[in-house]
Scaffold this active site. Structure first.
Site, PDB file in Angstrom:
ATOM      1  CD  GLN A 122      -2.727   1.201   2.532  1.00  0.00           C
ATOM      2  OE1 GLN A 122      -3.532   0.282   2.654  1.00  0.00           O
ATOM      3  NE2 GLN A 122      -2.613   2.173   3.420  1.00  0.00           N
ATOM      4  CB  THR A 123       3.288   2.565   2.506  1.00  0.00           C
ATOM      5  OG1 THR A 123       2.370   2.494   3.592  1.00  0.00           O
ATOM      6  CG2 THR A 123       4.186   3.771   2.696  1.00  0.00           C
ATOM      7  N   GLY A 145       6.797  -5.045   4.101  1.00  0.00           N
ATOM      8  CA  GLY A 145       7.636  -6.107   4.655  1.00  0.00           C
ATOM      9  C   GLY A 145       7.528  -7.347   3.791  1.00  0.00           C
ATOM     10  NE  ARG A 177      23.903  -0.930  39.406  1.00  0.00           N
ATOM     11  CZ  ARG A 177      25.113  -1.013  38.862  1.00  0.00           C
ATOM     12  NH1 ARG A 177      25.640  -2.196  38.588  1.00  0.00           N
ATOM     13  NH2 ARG A 177      25.799   0.067  38.575  1.00  0.00           N
ATOM     14  NE  ARG A 217      13.475   7.569  36.007  1.00  0.00           N
ATOM     15  CZ  ARG A 217      14.768   7.278  35.899  1.00  0.00           C
ATOM     16  NH1 ARG A 217      15.507   7.070  36.975  1.00  0.00           N
ATOM     17  NH2 ARG A 217      15.333   7.186  34.718  1.00  0.00           N
ATOM     18  CD  GLU A 246      -1.325  -1.181   9.251  1.00  0.00           C
ATOM     19  OE1 GLU A 246      -2.552  -1.016   9.214  1.00  0.00           O
ATOM     20  OE2 GLU A 246      -0.627  -1.384   8.237  1.00  0.00           O
TER      21      GLU A 246
END
Lengths: 524, 524
Positions: free
Chosen positions: B143-144, B183, B316, B339, B430
């Site tokens: 398509q693209t 792809g 850690r 976070r 998409e």
């Protein structure tokens, strides 16, 4: 189909360029810093662009091994050209910059040489820098370990003095004490400044630097007791994969006592630990220097990404055609502008703040040499804050520029993926950005409390002395035009920054314990 | 040095796991959707983990060519195992998922087959899907184009009907009309659904899909008039470099008339363009399907990144040791938690919203088949919005997880760089996320205006019908505990969302022209 129809030759940017409303040449000079700087930069850029050895277009097509070989070839060729053309230090630095491929030479010049300059005695400097300047030895900077990055005081490598032989025994006592990450360590470096806990007369004196030879100057094999390797692939197709970041384990490796960097402290023949009369604050000069180069790198990376995205926006047309006419340049959409233009402004801001940081480094160095440490905490907070803000903003902006180029931004041929992969780690190395911002916050809290007790703040925090006015003033802005008055903008920023700092200080004074909120970072 | 001292064998996570305060097994079932789903997923994961052909640890060490060959080998082996073990479609999909290496098979199953299912007549489906299901042909979705992505209506490839031979002439009239990105196109595919402007009797009927054979089934060479190539390296070390995204130019390539996908419209033998009685809204079913799989992919990627960062945080240790004791796990710092934990919550939220989207797809499909289009705009806005929000949040979170793992997050061995590079492009493909959010905004503005005129909104926007109450209600929350009441939270979200939408609608009604603000996107 005529070639012209395929649009290969048209200059799609000429129209945009023709509408510039500022003095392009004058801006070039302002950007570079001087007319001379423009000339040198152009000359070095041409030197790289015109030399096939420095070609970059195949870089992301190479395997890791080929890429590494390519980096070695470029570094050797750059050194050859530097010698042949008698390049100045300024020119040689720019040459490396335009070659634009991370490699062992970065560590050699930006970390190894400055560490010896800053921490070595005059005698040590004479011995080691003479060889380093001629590339008779290749140096790296072995500080970070597998288990310790931000917490430098927690490094585990030991340097135990043995008075019976007048040597230090360098050793990795645990898995986590393995040196991990140093660029150039994996394959290239012959020497390193290695950071280790100095132990003498049974006492641990904390982290000190030692010059170690790592590999034979005859056959480049690691010396006995030293195990070295490459730590593997990193983020990005090319990016830092051109660098041989390494791991190193030391098994009771002996080095002469005079390879401890002894400008600030030394161990005597008998094993006594003695401070010199050189103040330890001098070490922070190097830190300011390195962070200043990181801010300059960030501003350069951001300007390149923005340049790509702006040009793409001018050429790319999508939607908005009326009655079969041409589509709209995406650069003309407000949704594109509102994302892209702040980055364009930041690129200029970061460039100019980077130039100011260079001045700050010179200023700090001069003051340190005359043993004036009064501005050091402020200068340190400044570089920590600016390193953090510019590298985070740059990484985010490059990523957004990829998106602003649609799918094309994910193709290596756009240049953006590698720019992103090279610059994202700057958020972490040389001081994690979150840790650094916490240090800045701590400095600001301290400054607020000092202002409250009547002490006059210095440098970029001098405005906080105006606390009486700033805590209660109202903005002089009444009309849109008032925003064009720099003094009005400056006052708004000062009032906002100070009020936030004061407010935060008040909240913290109410909190149960600071230890719970954040780690206890080392402080100047 | 005893092996134990190097810490290689210790289970550093057991202590953390032992303190879980929820039913771990029950959560597994909730996550997978059912006890059966847990069992199938585990079985397929083991199938991949135990098979040396599917090994992943060397993936980022391979050159582009080796990586591509490795992908072909894995795809062939997966197909062999699928046939040998008589895997169900559910099992085969999970097998592909755990192999976790983008390749042509993704396009074949997720785009090529569904496009023929959705747009092909029964006869066409029978002919082409029979071959596709057996992998006798390999399909992609072209398509693209180089010049058009988001603006599908602007595609330039032409399909001109020639009644003299009963064929379509497929052609790329310009450079920008080259197909770009599909792809599997670069090297692998034998067939494609190609989107092109249908021209018959001198009139342009807009974009339609055509099945084209691209390569010989004998020697795999491109058919006459077709030029194909790979578009080069992409973001990341491995990531989408395992995929042969391609470029294709067509030079007057003739295909039989019956290779136009004719479920919704057809061209007769004489060249007449005729709509079928199948409503074009059916096309949107495919879009909902594809975006639903993208949301599921995002939730999976996010959960993997968060899992890595949480485990790292538990292992850690840095700073905070007192009197030589152990350092603090970084997971225990509030700066790390603030976070990381929102990503952990989002991973669950995205998982469950992904399961709900599966239900929505089934619901939409059933309604479409009974020609009920009433919920389609809301379902479309929902998938567009969720695709955008989940993929942007996931990409940002993976990047932040890299940073939360310190330097180690930039090593390919952490798994995060590849996870990031594979998932960042989901923000663009998409449906560009910014474009999609503008579509959602447009839908919301339309809904606000419909509510104002008394129409009852449906689906996820049903709450907007409660406008009288929501515009003036005050939150029932008085104490901290009140926030544990889901109804209270829901009302707060509803009131906030509705008030923002209404406020925005009022601002837009005052704006001079909408055209200046954003491109005129295609609407349902």
């Amino acid at each position: 189909m005529a070639a012209a129809d395929w649009g290969g030759k048209a200059d799609h940017l000429a129209g945009e360029r023709a509408t510039a409303q500022f003095d392009v040449d004058g801006m070039k000079v302002a950007w570079a810093g001087s007319r001379h700087a423009v000339e040198v930069a152009d000359r070095m850029a041409c030197l790289v662009a015109s030399d096939p050895v420095f070609r970059k277009d195949t870089r992301t097509m190479l395997s890791r091994k080929e890429l590494f070989k390519d980096t070695l070839k470029k570094a050797a060729h750059a050194w050859k050209r530097t010698v042949e053309l008698h390049l100045t230090e300024e020119e040689a630095n720019l040459l490396r910059l335009y070659i634009d491929q991370p490699g062992y030479v970065d560590l050699h010049w930006v970390m190894f040489v400055p560490a010896i300059k800053g921490q070595g005695t005059e005698e040590q400097q004479k011995k080691w820098l003479t060889m380093a300047y001629k590339f008779q030895i290749i140096g790296t900077y072995a500080q970070t370990e597998l288990g310790h990055g931000s917490n430098v005081q927690g490094l585990e490598t030991t340097a135990t003095f043995d008075p019976s032989t007048d040597e230090f025994i360098m050793h990795s006592p645990t898995l986590t004490s393995s040196k991990w990450w140093p660029g150039g360590l994996g394959k290239t470096s012959t020497h390193a400044v290695v950071y280790a806990r100095l132990i003498t007369e049974g006492k641990d004196y904390g982290i000190h630097g030692f010059i170690m030879q790592l590999r034979s100057l005859d056959d480049h094999s690691p010396l006995p007791g030293i195990t070295i390797g490459d730590i593997g692939g990193k983020f990005g197709s090319g990016a830092y994969n051109s660098m041989d970041n390494g791991v190193m384990r030391l098994d009771h490796v002996r080095i002469p006592r005079d390879q401890m960097l002894m400008r600030l402290a030394q161990v005597t023949r008998e094993g006594k630990y003695v401070h010199s009369d050189v103040p330890k604050q001098l070490l922070y000069g190097t830190m300011v220097y390195v962070r200043q180069t990181i801010v300059a790198d960030a501003s350069r990376a951001l300007s390149r990404a923005v340049c790509i995205a702006v040009r793409y926006g001018a050429i790319r047309k999508q939607f908005g055609s009326k009655a079969g006419g041409p589509e709209t340049q995406v650069l003309n959409y407000k949704t594109q502008q509102s994302r892209l233009f702040p980055f364009l402004a930041s690129a200029y801001a970061f460039r100019f703040v980077g130039q100011w940081l260079k001045w700050l480094y010179t200023d700090v160095t001069q003051k340190l040499e005359s043993k004036d440490f009064s501005t050091l905490p402020e200068a340190h907070a400044c570089t920590a804050g600016l390193k953090s803000v510019t590298t985070s903003a740059t990484a985010d902006a490059i990523e957004e520029c990829q998106k602003l180029c649609g799918g094309h931004g994910y193709l290596n041929s756009s240049g953006l993926p590698e720019l992103f992969a090279v610059n994202l780690p700057a958020c972490t190395y040389e001081g994690d950005n979150v840790v650094l911002l916490l240090q800045v916050a701590r400095f600001l809290m301290k400054t607020v409390s000092q202002v409250a007790s009547g002490k006059q703040p210095v440098g970029t925090t001098a405005y906080m002395g105006n606390i009486q006015h700033l805590m209660q003033c109202k903005s002089v802005v009444n009309t849109v035009e008032d925003w064009l008055n720099p003094a009005a903008i400056k006052e708004v920023f000062e009032a906002r920054a100070l009020r936030m700092a004061v407010n935060c200080a008040q909240n913290i004074s109410k909190a149960p314990s600071q230890e719970e909120v954040s780690p206890s970072f080392p402080q100047i």
